[in-house]
Structures are given as C-alpha cells and as structure tokens.
Write a protein that holds these residues in place. Structure first.
Motif, PDB file in Angstrom:
ATOM      1  N   PRO A  51      58.577  81.205 106.450  1.00  0.00           N
ATOM      2  CA  PRO A  51      57.946  80.379 107.496  1.00  0.00           C
ATOM      3  C   PRO A  51      58.575  80.582 108.868  1.00  0.00           C
ATOM      4  O   PRO A  51      57.932  80.316 109.884  1.00  0.00           O
ATOM      5  CB  PRO A  51      58.152  78.956 106.982  1.00  0.00           C
ATOM      6  CG  PRO A  51      58.311  79.098 105.494  1.00  0.00           C
ATOM      7  CD  PRO A  51      59.022  80.396 105.286  1.00  0.00           C
ATOM      8  N   ALA A  52      59.815  81.016 108.903  1.00  0.00           N
ATOM      9  CA  ALA A  52      60.457  81.220 110.218  1.00  0.00           C
ATOM     10  C   ALA A  52      59.722  82.282 111.028  1.00  0.00           C
ATOM     11  O   ALA A  52      59.682  82.219 112.268  1.00  0.00           O
ATOM     12  CB  ALA A  52      61.924  81.627 110.020  1.00  0.00           C
ATOM     13  N   ASN A  53      59.153  83.271 110.343  1.00  0.00           N
ATOM     14  CA  ASN A  53      58.400  84.296 111.063  1.00  0.00           C
ATOM     15  C   ASN A  53      57.161  83.691 111.717  1.00  0.00           C
ATOM     16  O   ASN A  53      56.823  84.004 112.871  1.00  0.00           O
ATOM     17  CB  ASN A  53      57.986  85.407 110.098  1.00  0.00           C
ATOM     18  CG  ASN A  53      59.193  86.141 109.534  1.00  0.00           C
ATOM     19  OD1 ASN A  53      60.207  86.279 110.221  1.00  0.00           O
ATOM     20  ND2 ASN A  53      59.090  86.601 108.288  1.00  0.00           N
ATOM     21  N   LEU A  54      56.456  82.827 110.978  1.00  0.00           N
ATOM     22  CA  LEU A  54      55.293  82.163 111.570  1.00  0.00           C
ATOM     23  C   LEU A  54      55.707  81.258 112.713  1.00  0.00           C
ATOM     24  O   LEU A  54      55.000  81.119 113.715  1.00  0.00           O
ATOM     25  CB  LEU A  54      54.548  81.355 110.502  1.00  0.00           C
ATOM     26  CG  LEU A  54      53.872  82.155 109.399  1.00  0.00           C
ATOM     27  CD1 LEU A  54      53.274  81.221 108.356  1.00  0.00           C
ATOM     28  CD2 LEU A  54      52.803  83.059 109.989  1.00  0.00           C
ATOM     29  N   THR A  55      56.874  80.629 112.565  1.00  0.00           N
ATOM     30  CA  THR A  55      57.361  79.758 113.640  1.00  0.00           C
ATOM     31  C   THR A  55      57.600  80.567 114.913  1.00  0.00           C
ATOM     32  O   THR A  55      57.274  80.116 116.027  1.00  0.00           O
ATOM     33  CB  THR A  55      58.654  79.059 113.201  1.00  0.00           C
ATOM     34  OG1 THR A  55      58.393  78.285 112.028  1.00  0.00           O
ATOM     35  CG2 THR A  55      59.183  78.153 114.321  1.00  0.00           C
TER      36      THR A  55
ATOM     37  N   THR B   3      55.630  79.918 118.350  1.00  0.00           N
ATOM     38  CA  THR B   3      56.373  79.615 119.576  1.00  0.00           C
ATOM     39  C   THR B   3      55.968  80.563 120.703  1.00  0.00           C
ATOM     40  O   THR B   3      55.791  80.143 121.867  1.00  0.00           O
ATOM     41  CB  THR B   3      57.882  79.737 119.314  1.00  0.00           C
ATOM     42  OG1 THR B   3      58.253  78.831 118.262  1.00  0.00           O
ATOM     43  CG2 THR B   3      58.674  79.416 120.588  1.00  0.00           C
ATOM     44  N   LEU B   4      55.801  81.850 120.374  1.00  0.00           N
ATOM     45  CA  LEU B   4      55.378  82.823 121.384  1.00  0.00           C
ATOM     46  C   LEU B   4      53.992  82.474 121.933  1.00  0.00           C
ATOM     47  O   LEU B   4      53.748  82.524 123.145  1.00  0.00           O
ATOM     48  CB  LEU B   4      55.369  84.227 120.771  1.00  0.00           C
ATOM     49  CG  LEU B   4      54.913  85.371 121.699  1.00  0.00           C
ATOM     50  CD1 LEU B   4      55.825  85.462 122.918  1.00  0.00           C
ATOM     51  CD2 LEU B   4      54.880  86.688 120.942  1.00  0.00           C
ATOM     52  N   LEU B   5      53.083  82.085 121.027  1.00  0.00           N
ATOM     53  CA  LEU B   5      51.733  81.717 121.471  1.00  0.00           C
ATOM     54  C   LEU B   5      51.762  80.445 122.298  1.00  0.00           C
ATOM     55  O   LEU B   5      51.057  80.321 123.311  1.00  0.00           O
ATOM     56  CB  LEU B   5      50.803  81.546 120.273  1.00  0.00           C
ATOM     57  CG  LEU B   5      50.560  82.765 119.391  1.00  0.00           C
ATOM     58  CD1 LEU B   5      49.490  82.456 118.345  1.00  0.00           C
ATOM     59  CD2 LEU B   5      50.153  83.969 120.218  1.00  0.00           C
ATOM     60  N   GLU B   6      52.550  79.452 121.869  1.00  0.00           N
ATOM     61  CA  GLU B   6      52.617  78.193 122.606  1.00  0.00           C
ATOM     62  C   GLU B   6      53.164  78.423 124.018  1.00  0.00           C
ATOM     63  O   GLU B   6      52.666  77.846 125.002  1.00  0.00           O
ATOM     64  CB  GLU B   6      53.517  77.198 121.862  1.00  0.00           C
ATOM     65  CG  GLU B   6      52.951  76.677 120.565  1.00  0.00           C
ATOM     66  CD  GLU B   6      51.922  75.580 120.787  1.00  0.00           C
ATOM     67  OE1 GLU B   6      51.620  75.283 121.951  1.00  0.00           O
ATOM     68  OE2 GLU B   6      51.418  75.036 119.792  1.00  0.00           O
ATOM     69  N   ALA B   7      54.190  79.276 124.129  1.00  0.00           N
ATOM     70  CA  ALA B   7      54.773  79.542 125.449  1.00  0.00           C
ATOM     71  C   ALA B   7      53.756  80.221 126.364  1.00  0.00           C
ATOM     72  O   ALA B   7      53.624  79.883 127.555  1.00  0.00           O
ATOM     73  CB  ALA B   7      56.025  80.410 125.305  1.00  0.00           C
ATOM     74  N   THR B   8      53.019  81.174 125.805  1.00  0.00           N
ATOM     75  CA  THR B   8      52.006  81.858 126.610  1.00  0.00           C
ATOM     76  C   THR B   8      50.896  80.903 127.007  1.00  0.00           C
ATOM     77  O   THR B   8      50.437  80.887 128.158  1.00  0.00           O
ATOM     78  CB  THR B   8      51.421  83.034 125.818  1.00  0.00           C
ATOM     79  OG1 THR B   8      52.476  83.939 125.456  1.00  0.00           O
ATOM     80  CG2 THR B   8      50.381  83.789 126.655  1.00  0.00           C
TER      81      THR B   8
ATOM     82  N   ALA C  11      48.180  79.693 114.952  1.00  0.00           N
ATOM     83  CA  ALA C  11      47.464  79.209 116.134  1.00  0.00           C
ATOM     84  C   ALA C  11      48.266  78.121 116.801  1.00  0.00           C
ATOM     85  O   ALA C  11      49.113  77.467 116.166  1.00  0.00           O
ATOM     86  CB  ALA C  11      46.075  78.684 115.751  1.00  0.00           C
ATOM     87  N   THR C  12      48.039  77.922 118.089  1.00  0.00           N
ATOM     88  CA  THR C  12      48.712  76.863 118.832  1.00  0.00           C
ATOM     89  C   THR C  12      48.063  75.531 118.507  1.00  0.00           C
ATOM     90  O   THR C  12      46.922  75.458 118.034  1.00  0.00           O
ATOM     91  CB  THR C  12      48.632  77.111 120.341  1.00  0.00           C
ATOM     92  OG1 THR C  12      47.255  77.094 120.725  1.00  0.00           O
ATOM     93  CG2 THR C  12      49.224  78.453 120.719  1.00  0.00           C
ATOM     94  N   ALA C  13      48.825  74.456 118.772  1.00  0.00           N
ATOM     95  CA  ALA C  13      48.284  73.118 118.582  1.00  0.00           C
ATOM     96  C   ALA C  13      47.118  72.904 119.535  1.00  0.00           C
ATOM     97  O   ALA C  13      47.187  73.275 120.700  1.00  0.00           O
ATOM     98  CB  ALA C  13      49.368  72.067 118.822  1.00  0.00           C
TER      99      ALA C  13
END
Length: 690
Positions: A93-97, A101-106, A145-147
């Motif tokens: 799951p850390a890989n998905l995290t 995180t990368l998607l959320e930051a973008t 996907a992002t929230a």
C-alpha cells in the motif's frame, strides 16, 4: 432683374443639391471605411482571445503530460499494476500512497481539486467530488485517484472508451453535481522497455476540474474600452446554440440556449462559418457586428461582438455634424442672396459701398463653399512643393493619413504616405513642375501582407502667387477593386476563348493548332508594326478566334479530302463571315469583333462581306488576315503540300496593294529576316510535332 434672380435661385438650388449629394456620398464612404477598420480591430481581438483559450487548454494538457512523463510515476505504475492477468510486482500500500500523494500535490497546485471539500462521511461511503486526477489502467480500472475525483461512470466512462488509449482527449464542458461547469482531459502514460521497438501505454492520466474565473478571464481583452464589446464561447448542442461562458446579460455558463433557426443570429453564422466577419443580432436581439474563430481540438467557437450603435457612433456624429454644417451653409447662402436682392433696390449713392461689401461676402462664401466641396470630394487631394512639403490637403487626405486636416500643411509627403508611395508621388511632382504639363499616372504598390494597391493619380502644376508658393495639385483614386475585377474578366474571357478554340479544333483536325500559330504570328506582326499594348492583345484574341465560324460548317466539308465545289466554298465562306455573330454577346476589351468581321476584306476593295478598302480596314484585321494566310500557306493539307517559307514570302509580296497593306507585310517580313522569326517558327512547329 427678375430673370437674373431666377437664374441665381436655380444656381443656388443646384449648388445645394450637389453639396447634399456630396455629403451623402462622403458619409457613406466613411461608414464603409469605419466598418472595415472595425473588422480589422475585432479580428485582432478575436485572434488574441482564441489564442489565449488555446494556451489555457494546452496548459492543462501540459500539467497531465508532466505526470505522464514522470519517471518515478511510471516505475510505481509498473510495480502496483497487474499486466496480462499477472499479479502486481509489489502490492505494498505504500506504493499507492506515494502515487496518491503525487497526484494530490499536482491537483492542489494546478486546479484539479474540488472547489468545496465534501463533509466527513463514514469510512465505507466514498465522497462524490467534482474534480481530481486519477490513474487509469489499460483495462479501465482505477489504479489510484485523488480525493474528490468523480466516479468513472456515465459520461466520463463513455469518454474514456471513445478516446484511443494512445491519444489525448478533451471531456467537454458540462454541469453535473455543482453549479460550476466541469472540464476533463486525458493523456496516455507511455513507456518503452529495452528491446521494444515502440512505446506502449501502461496507464492513462485523467484530470477533471471545475472551470472558473481563471478560464473565463482569458476572454477579456486587455486595454479594451468599448462598453458593449464582449467575447464568449458557444457550441452546437442538438438544434440549439449553447453559450458556454458567462454573458453580459447575467446568464451563467451553460444556462442559455437559442434555436439554430433564430432569425439573423450572428452566433448561428459563427458556428456554421467560423473565421468570418458577421453582421446581425446577438443573443439579446441587439444589432451587432461580430468576428468568430474556431477553437482547435474542441467543438467550440469563439465570438467577439460589439453593438452596431457604439461601433458606428463616431461615423453618425460626423454625418450629423456635416449635415448641420451644410444646413448652415444653405442658410448662409440664402441669406446672402436675400441681402443682394434687397440692396439691388437701394440708392445709387450706396452702390459702391454695397458692391464692395457684396464682393467680400461672395468671396468669403465662395472660399467656404470651395473648402466644403474639396472636403466632400471622395478622392484624397493635396498640394505639394518640389521639396515634398504639403501645403494643402482635403479631409479625405486627412482620413488616408490618419492625421487631422489642420495639421497636414507643413508636413512631409514622405512622412505621411511612406517611402514607397510618398517617394513615387514626389518624383512625379518634380517632373510636372519641370515640364509644366499635367499627368495621369497609374501606380502599383506592394504591401507587406502581399496585397497590391492600384492607385490612379492626376497631377497638375499650380502657379505661384503672393499668398501661395505654388506646387503640384494631386488627386488619388483607389482602383484596386477595379483592377482585380478587370483581371478576373480577362481570365474568364481567355478561358472562354480557349474553350471555343477547342471546339473548333475537335471539328477540324486538319487545322488543329492553327489558331495558336495564327495568334503567335499576329502578335509578332502587331508588335513589329507598332500597335499599342491594348490593340496587340485585341489582335491576339481575334487571331485565336479566327476559325470560330467553322462551328457552323458541316464536319463533312471540314474533313473532305478533295477540293471543295463552288457551292461548298460558298457555304464555308458564309459560315466564316457569320462567325463573329456567335460572339456578339461577349464583352471584349478591344475591337475583337470588328477585327473578326474584317479579316476577309481586301485593301483593293474586292473583299467580303462589306467591300472595305485601304484605311477603312483595321490594322488589327489586316494583321490577323496576313497571319492566317501565312499559316495556311505553310501548313500541309489533304490535297496539297505546305509551301516553304520562301514561297510564302513571295506570295505575300505579290498581294501588297491587292490583299494586304504594305505596312503589315513589311512588318512581318522584317520580323522573319531581322528578328529571328524563321528560327522561332521552326522551333514552334518542331515543338508541336513532338
């Protein structure tokens, strides 16, 4: 006195009519010019706004392309994604995290996030958002996907199925869960492993975002001052025009729609013919001018419009002011006439003073009238000295140079018209001052855009007086549109001639190419004889049509192998004589028809059909007849061989004073002997036989 009074009244009325007509023509020309200038300004605005929209859209793609090209993201996708039915390399799951995180930051820094966060929900309930970024697997599964990312169903799912996985795509504007329009973008994530010849798609980046002021602000033109100017986006949805952006009437995006059959609606024209200048009514039924542009990669059209009343306000003000001035002038002239009539009955003792005053008033009124008439002329008029200084200019010259009329005297002609046009007219002015003779010149000026201006100018010398240093009076007439139309007519006439010649050649194979030879020889003779350029072209056109009468000759006679009987010859001659009547409804630039009617006339008066002789026959007709005779002599026929050049020359010399004028024969022989005519003829015949 009464007859003189009535004459004066008639002159006054005629002057008023001329002045009013001139004012009307001037205002209409200014109105047309202002509309053209408005179109240019609106085109610049529309192009800049369309470019801004395109840059904004490309910026959204660049954000997603930046994720797709991220090497770390590509590595993590390979690690967490299953391929070809296999398990993921590392389902940690850390890989998905990391990916989330990368998607959320973008999404946070680029606008791909919900405008309002969803309230806290139970852990087993997924929040419904209106924006976000998602990584989609090749089979359509969501990797991460992002929230707030909307679910991949309905319209979004259909969009993903429609766009090829290796291509970018645009999810068009729509309103779903919120009142804010949404726009989506998808780009492929491509990778190429060592040993692979091509790249393959390992995932796709889907971005959905709300459209707000950062998008709408691209439609605002910096520095715009027009109160009614407006730019907006539209698209066709079913049988209606849908407005995608906020409107000045308060309509929110995607809430206003009008039927495609709405009468005179400029937005309908913008959808059917984007890229044009439109005149009609806007969504509020106001009279407007508009310019439209297609937005590449979208079903949108951009419309930039302005109300007609504001756009033409300056023109209407000038027209009203001009008409008011004309009314004042009419009143002034009428009052002056009444004063003159009243003073005509005064005492003889007051005659001298009255005459002096009257002369002064007439001079002032005449000066004012002349100034008004000069300003009402449709052509730019100015006076320049030998040094290039402008000493007088009318209002049309001021409009042409875009410099106030009162500021033009004392300015340099080169500075006002530019080096190309100003230098040309300064050179002509100096030549007119030196020769003292008026001149009319036709000048062509090449613009930077590649277009060509055609101006005809008249130049006349003005003698110096105590009040005026003298110079050259110049008027300019723009013939650009007329020149283009004339060139078009000449092309159409040439195409018609070639079509008719082709019909004749099909009917008479033995004389195929004869008219081309005749036209070529006729041009050389006409040039050698000194005919002017227009007569040379008329002669060549007539030569191309020399056999037009053969259209009415039975084909059996045209292809007969033996000599024709007298009855058959009469049939052929009558058809050839009647040939020009086939062309009587065609408008030629020169005396083409008269030339064709006279080609069978003889200088000794024994020709047909009118028996003309000597100088009664056009030189162009003599030229075409000689060229036709020469080609006929040297061309072989079914019943004889062609003559040699020497034999043909001898025959033509014998026909001087009988069939042909000596000027035409000598001109032709001079060309053959001294201008390389023999070699030219041989090369042309050899080329046709290849």
């Amino acid at each position: 006195m009464r007859p003189r009074i009535w004459v004066a009244v008639a002159i006054l009325l005629a002057t008023v009519c001329v002045a009013l007509y001139g004012a009307y023509v001037l205002t209409e020309r200014e109105r047309a010019r202002d509309v053209q200038l408005l179109q240019t300004r609106m085109t610049v605005v529309a192009d800049s706004r369309a470019d801004a929209i395109g840059r904004w859209l490309e910026g959204q793609y660049d954000i997603l392309d930046g994720l797709a090209d991220n090497a770390s993201l590509q590595i993590y996708i390979k690690v967490v994604s299953a391929s070809d039915g296999e398990e993921p390399l590392d389902p940690d799951p850390a890989n998905l995290t990391y990916l989330r995180t990368l998607l959320e930051a973008t999404a946070s820094r680029s606008g791909f996030q919900p405008r309002v966060r969803s309230p806290s929900l139970p852990a087993n309930v997924r929040p419904l958002g209106d924006a976000g970024i998602a990584l989609i697997g090749p089979q359509g599964d969501v990797i991460v996907a992002t929230a707030g990312m909307p679910p991949l169903e309905g319209r979004i799912a259909a969009f993903l199925d429609q766009v090829p996985q290796s291509e970018r795509g645009l999810l068009d504007l729509s309103i779903k869960t919120t009142e804010t329009p949404q726009l989506g973008f998808v780009v492929p994530v491509l990778t190429q492993e060592p040993g692979e010849a091509t790249s393959r798609v390992i995932a796709r980046v889907l971005g959905v975002r709300s459209v707000g002021t950062d998008f709408y602000d691209t439609l605002a033109q910096p520095g715009a001052t027009a109160q009614t100017a407006e730019s907006y986006l539209i698209r066709q949805k079913g049988g209606k025009v849908e407005y995608l952006t906020p409107l000045k009437d308060g309509s929110r995006p995607l809430t206003k729609r009008l039927a495609l059959n709405t009468a005179n609606l400029v937005d309908v024209d913008a959808l059917s013919s984007p890229g044009r200048f439109h005149s009609g009514r806007d969504y509020a039924a106001r009279a407007v001018f508009a310019v439209s542009r297609e937005i590449p990669g979208t079903p949108w059209a951009l419309v930039h419009k302005i109300e007609r009343a504001e756009a033409l306000a300056a023109t209407d003000d000038r027209r009203n002011a001009l008409m008011a001035g004309m009314a004042l002038l009419i009143v002034t002239l009428a009052a002056a006439f009444v004063i003159v009539w009243r003073y005509a009955t005064s005492l003889r003792a007051e005659e001298a003073a009255r005459q002096y005053k009257l002369s002064s008033e007439r001079f002032a009124a005449l000066s004012e009238l002349l100034d008004t008439l000069m300003d009402s002329q449709p052509l730019p008029i100015f006076v320049t000295t030998a040094s290039g200084e402008i000493t007088f200019a009318n209002q049309r010259m001021a409009d042409l140079t875009q410099v106030p009329k009162e500021e033009l005297p004392g300015r340099s002609l080169l500075g006002m018209l530019g080096q190309q046009k100003g230098g040309r007219y300064l050179e002509i002015a100096r030549q007119v001052l030196e020769s003292g003779q008026p001149r009319t010149e036709l000048s062509r000026f090449r613009l930077e855009e590649g277009e060509e201006l055609v101006w005809r100018s008249y130049h006349a010398r003005l003698s110096a007086t105590a009040e005026h240093p003298g110079g050259v009076l110049t008027s300019i007439e723009d013939l650009t549109d007329l020149a283009h139309e004339r060139a078009r007519r000449e092309r159409n006439t040439s195409q018609l001639i070639e079509t008719l010649v082709g019909l004749v050649d099909e009917r008479d194979p033995d004389s195929a190419h004869q008219s081309r030879y005749v036209a070529w020889i006729a041009r050389k003779i006409a040039q050698e004889a000194g005919l002017d350029a227009s007569m040379v072209e008329a002669t060549v056109q007539a030569a191309r049509l020399v056999n037009i009468g053969k259209i009415r000759v039975p084909r059996s006679l045209l292809t007969k192998q033996d000599r024709l009987t007298q009855d058959e010859l009469r049939t052929v001659h009558q058809a050839l004589d009647d040939g020009p009547e086939i062309l009587k409804d065609i408008s030629f630039e020169g005396p083409v028809l008269e030339t064709l009617r006279q080609i069978n006339e003889r200088v000794d008066g024994r020709g047909r059909p009118l028996g003309l002789q000597g100088d009664q026959i056009l030189l162009s007709a003599q030229t075409v007849a000689l060229a036709n005779t020469f080609v006929a002599l040297v061309s072989p026929r079914a019943f004889r061989d062609g003559k040699t050049l020497e034999e043909a020359e001898s025959i033509l010399l014998e026909e001087i004073g009988r069939r042909f004028d000596k000027r035409i024969v000598f001109a032709f022989l001079s060309y053959l002997a001294n201008k390389g005519g023999r070699d030219d003829w041989s090369r042309m015949v050899d080329a046709e036989s290849v």
